[in-house]
Design a protein around this motif. Sequence first.
Motif, PDB file in Angstrom:
ATOM      1  N   THR A   3       0.539  -1.390  -0.057  1.00 22.83           N
ATOM      2  CA  THR A   3      -0.008  -0.218   0.113  1.00 22.83           C
ATOM      3  C   THR A   3       1.131   1.111   0.313  1.00 22.83           C
ATOM      4  O   THR A   3       0.057   2.620  -0.532  1.00 22.83           O
ATOM      5  CB  THR A   3      -1.021   0.222   1.387  1.00 22.83           C
ATOM      6  OG1 THR A   3      -0.469  -0.679   2.088  1.00 22.83           O
ATOM      7  CG2 THR A   3      -2.069  -0.970   0.840  1.00 22.83           C
ATOM      8  N   GLN A   7       0.499   3.956  -2.926  1.00 25.18           N
ATOM      9  CA  GLN A   7       0.320   5.537  -2.600  1.00 25.18           C
ATOM     10  C   GLN A   7       0.782   6.198  -3.379  1.00 25.18           C
ATOM     11  O   GLN A   7       1.063   7.342  -3.746  1.00 25.18           O
ATOM     12  CB  GLN A   7      -0.097   6.195  -0.565  1.00 25.18           C
ATOM     13  CG  GLN A   7      -0.695   5.119  -0.287  1.00 25.18           C
ATOM     14  CD  GLN A   7      -1.844   5.215  -0.617  1.00 25.18           C
ATOM     15  OE1 GLN A   7      -2.246   6.708  -1.067  1.00 25.18           O
ATOM     16  NE2 GLN A   7      -3.086   4.896   0.287  1.00 25.18           N
ATOM     17  N   ASN A  10       0.514   7.063  -6.749  1.00 27.12           N
ATOM     18  CA  ASN A  10      -0.463   7.353  -6.912  1.00 27.12           C
ATOM     19  C   ASN A  10       0.443   8.788  -6.963  1.00 27.12           C
ATOM     20  O   ASN A  10      -0.303  10.109  -7.340  1.00 27.12           O
ATOM     21  CB  ASN A  10      -1.351   7.209  -5.577  1.00 27.12           C
ATOM     22  CG  ASN A  10      -2.040   5.933  -6.518  1.00 27.12           C
ATOM     23  OD1 ASN A  10      -2.071   5.516  -7.483  1.00 27.12           O
ATOM     24  ND2 ASN A  10      -2.855   5.494  -5.337  1.00 27.12           N
ATOM     25  N   ALA A 261      -1.076  12.232  -0.781  1.00 24.62           N
ATOM     26  CA  ALA A 261      -1.179  11.002  -0.885  1.00 24.62           C
ATOM     27  C   ALA A 261      -0.632  10.151   0.554  1.00 24.62           C
ATOM     28  O   ALA A 261      -2.149   8.715   0.648  1.00 24.62           O
ATOM     29  CB  ALA A 261      -0.608  10.415  -2.332  1.00 24.62           C
ATOM     30  N   GLY A 265      -4.298   8.746   2.595  1.00 22.36           N
ATOM     31  CA  GLY A 265      -3.987   6.928   2.670  1.00 22.36           C
ATOM     32  C   GLY A 265      -3.346   6.527   4.707  1.00 22.36           C
ATOM     33  O   GLY A 265      -4.148   5.589   4.900  1.00 22.36           O
TER      34      GLY A 265
END
Lengths: 300, 318
Positions: A3, A7, A10, A261, A265
């Motif tokens: 993740t 992130q 992104n 992000a 996140g």
Amino acid sequence: MDTLLQQLINGLTVGSLYALVALGYTMVYGVMKLINFAHGDLVAFSAYVGLTLFTQFYGSNALTLVNIIIVFTLTAIIVAFVGVLLERLAYRPLRTAPRLSAVVSALGASLVIQNGIMLIWGPNMEIFPANVFPSTSWNFGGVIISFTQLVILALSAVLMVALYLFINKTKMGTAIRATAIDQDAAKLMGINVNRVIMTIFIIGSMLGAIGGLFIGMYYRGLTFDMGWLYGLNAFIAAIIGGIGSIPGAMLGGLLLGLFNALISGYISTEWAETFTFILLIIILIVKPTGLFGENTAEKV
Amino acid sequence: MNRTTIIATLFLVVMAVFPFLVDSAWLSIGITFLVFAVVAFSQDIILGRAGVFNMGHAIFFGMGAYTTAILNVHYGFEIIQTIPFAILIPVVFSVLLAGPIIHLRGDYLLVATIGFNIIFEQVLSNDVFGLTGGPNGIFGIDFFRVFGYELTSDTAVYYIAFALLIVTLLIIRNLDTSRYGRALYYINKNEIAAKSMGINISYYKLFAFALGAAIAGAAGCVFAIQYSAVSPESFNFMQSVMFFAIVLVGGSASLPGIIIGTFVMFVLPELFTEFKESRYLIFGAAMVLTMILRPNGVWPATFGNIPKFLKKKAREAK
């Protein structure tokens, strides 16, 4: 871990959008010492122009590479034209006026563009077509990169390198740098300051237009007042990097994208804007000139 | 009696009898005008007189309104008891917020204050501590009660707002002739020169912030009574942009200028509801055009705010 990497990807995508828009702010500020509040609305405008052009092309045939290039070019030209018009009508007459008059003029121009968008396209949210680019995505061990993200990252990188070369290697680039340092001295050296400012507005608007198209493709939902949101974020990016500095705007954009992000996140999406502005205020207190900014002593 | 005094007296007399001349729709427009004029004057103390680029003035207005609303609805305070808090809390926050950033260069200050305003908006709409009521705000604010009388009518609210305007004008008049007013004037004219003359710039700028916040907070209290409700969108940063524009379009440090600015930005839209769709477009264009034609505002202050007795002294010295 996956993740986190996701992130980061992104964040980099959003960051390059910010960077593209931030360049428009930083160049105008560098030369004219003016916050171009209308720049964010130009970006929103370009997303709407792109939307209309894309839907026009969808009518007859499927979207091809040629069509996409046509849409990007047309949008960039239209937005650049509006950008130059903006400078002519709202900023040029005020170049020698008190500084705050230009700020109010910029705010006025921002209202005009924003509400112009509302009158043309309506006050409701418009949805950008989903499949401008193929909906393919790649999975690198759990981290997903979509085709759109890849295009955004690649094209932004190319544009930024191109701009960097233009500013540092060409004659016009030298003129821009000279005007940014001292407008009067540049004039004495035979530099046409009006032409320099026009060039800045053309380049800034075109980069903003491409940023706006990408924003449309990435987020898809367009509202007429979205310009302020992206504009402010991009402006913060420019300040982080040191306003007036082109590499600073690029780096600031990427850093802000990553920061956003990670905050959304791991901490909270409702408070994301608050964290962005707290970051801004901390930077302003600690190092107001940003990462790449120069310290300039005030002249008495 | 010179021309300015005549115009000012005429204006105040008309405003004083206004409720007897109009129907209820116009009366509420009148209240709105008075409240926003007070906020615009308080913004003028910060932006026009001290020359501090403040684009987050709706924070202090909103803080006053929310303080009244929270204390009244959640804690059962009488409106009259909330007034000191509605004034003090914005003052405390104005000093806390502006203190660390007051030394920044103009444009940076502008962006930092926008930042504060957006943070304020998020605090309100995220229902902090369950007090601010989230995006819908707070409803059911009580009437103004004094000595057992309930001032429920719009006319009463109008006169409360009118009294506040008079008080604000008196404060500004005293400011202009005081040491503080002169210090602000010199800081605004030439900051570096003022500093080298020994004026403590940060102190006076913070003073302007605190005074502006106090007046805006009081106006917020009246705003809360008028609508008996508050919600975040009345205090978002677009509202701050409006106050910023009123001062500069009207003419900074100019009383008639601020009145005209308030009238154009808040009263005209109420009159031309048929242009509702395009009214901000027209405003935007008007802002650009005004700045091009009159970069110092529609009705700029002729002498800045140099106190009269100083001008007299200067003339005698000649």
